[in-house]
Motif scaffolding. Sequence first.
Motif, PDB file in Angstrom:
ATOM      1  N   THR A  83      -4.508  -2.831  -7.526  1.00 14.54           N
ATOM      2  CA  THR A  83      -4.047  -1.915  -6.475  1.00 14.54           C
ATOM      3  C   THR A  83      -2.534  -1.766  -6.438  1.00 14.54           C
ATOM      4  OG1 THR A  83      -3.994  -3.700  -4.834  1.00 14.54           O
ATOM      5  CG2 THR A  83      -6.022  -2.387  -4.969  1.00 14.54           C
TER       6      THR A  83
ATOM      7  N   TRP B 124       0.814  -1.213   0.000  1.00 16.57           N
ATOM      8  CA  TRP B 124       0.000   0.000   0.000  1.00 16.57           C
ATOM      9  C   TRP B 124       0.854   1.272   0.000  1.00 16.57           C
ATOM     10  CZ3 TRP B 124      -4.880  -0.246  -1.238  1.00 16.57           C
ATOM     11  CH2 TRP B 124      -5.709  -1.303  -0.825  1.00 16.57           C
TER      12      TRP B 124
ATOM     13  N   TRP C 191      -0.152   4.241  -2.158  1.00 21.34           N
ATOM     14  CA  TRP C 191      -1.439   4.775  -1.717  1.00 21.34           C
ATOM     15  C   TRP C 191      -1.266   5.622  -0.458  1.00 21.34           C
ATOM     16  CZ3 TRP C 191      -6.614   3.132  -3.384  1.00 21.34           C
ATOM     17  CH2 TRP C 191      -6.608   2.259  -4.480  1.00 21.34           C
TER      18      TRP C 191
ATOM     19  N   ALA D 299      -6.722   4.547  -7.197  1.00 17.55           N
ATOM     20  CA  ALA D 299      -6.621   5.398  -6.018  1.00 17.55           C
ATOM     21  C   ALA D 299      -7.281   6.754  -6.255  1.00 17.55           C
ATOM     22  CB  ALA D 299      -5.150   5.579  -5.640  1.00 17.55           C
TER      23      ALA D 299
END
Length: 266
Positions: free
Chosen positions: A245, A21, A24, A254
């Motif tokens: 992702t 992640w 992000w 995102a």
Amino acid sequence: MTSPRTPVVFIHGLWLHATSWAPWIELFDDAGYQPIAPGWPGDADTVEQTRANPDALARHGIDDIVEHYTSIIASLATPPILIGHSFGGTVAEKLLGRNLGVAAVAIDAAQIKGVLPVPIAALRSAFPVLKNPANLHRAVALTAEQFRYGFGNALPAEESDLLHQRWSIPGPGKTLFEAAVTNLDPHSPLKVDTANPDRGPLLLVMGGKDHTVPEAISKATLKQYRHSTAITDLEEFSDRGHSLTIDHGWHDVAALALKWLKEQGH
């Protein structure tokens, strides 16, 4: 005096490490949020450390993961936005249904109780775990080829293999065994309060080429929320697989999540 930043809890799915992640986190931090990405119970701080100790991940099921994130949320100053991928998306749905988040984005979320379509592609993606009953109590890693089918089928093989090398970790087989029998188990941990009218808004995001969570599952999930008056939206990236992702197109996903959250007042 500036107002406190809204926390965002990112929840990874099966076979990916929480550090996936990272892009992000940076984007949401720049957008004014307070993002964190805690791992599942048993996850170590890095991909390498997690791979070196798969037994720490074994035997953890959905309830363990949900309660793990529940305790993390309880430590926050204000209720967070929840963003999850795959089984992480399902966990986000469960937490939102319990009013533990102000909004949620569930990306290629795994099957919840009541969702009946189980396409062949989804079964094939889960087969590396479900083929051996002993995997119920093990953490199972994907080979590069298995990862390419389940995650990277919409990518060049080289990019899929790079993502596998960078982010893939063993995953507790118990979660897939729980998903396999969810509609036979009256107390399934994959039961979500889809009728809750007081929960925050939910965005479901699906990849049109996803093998692990084919679009039929996401569309059937949306129908499970038909008895709630709370906002439930569905968006599709028609050319994307389960890697959406973490692959080269992550920013599009995102950005959609950020835009939708702003539209909901978050």
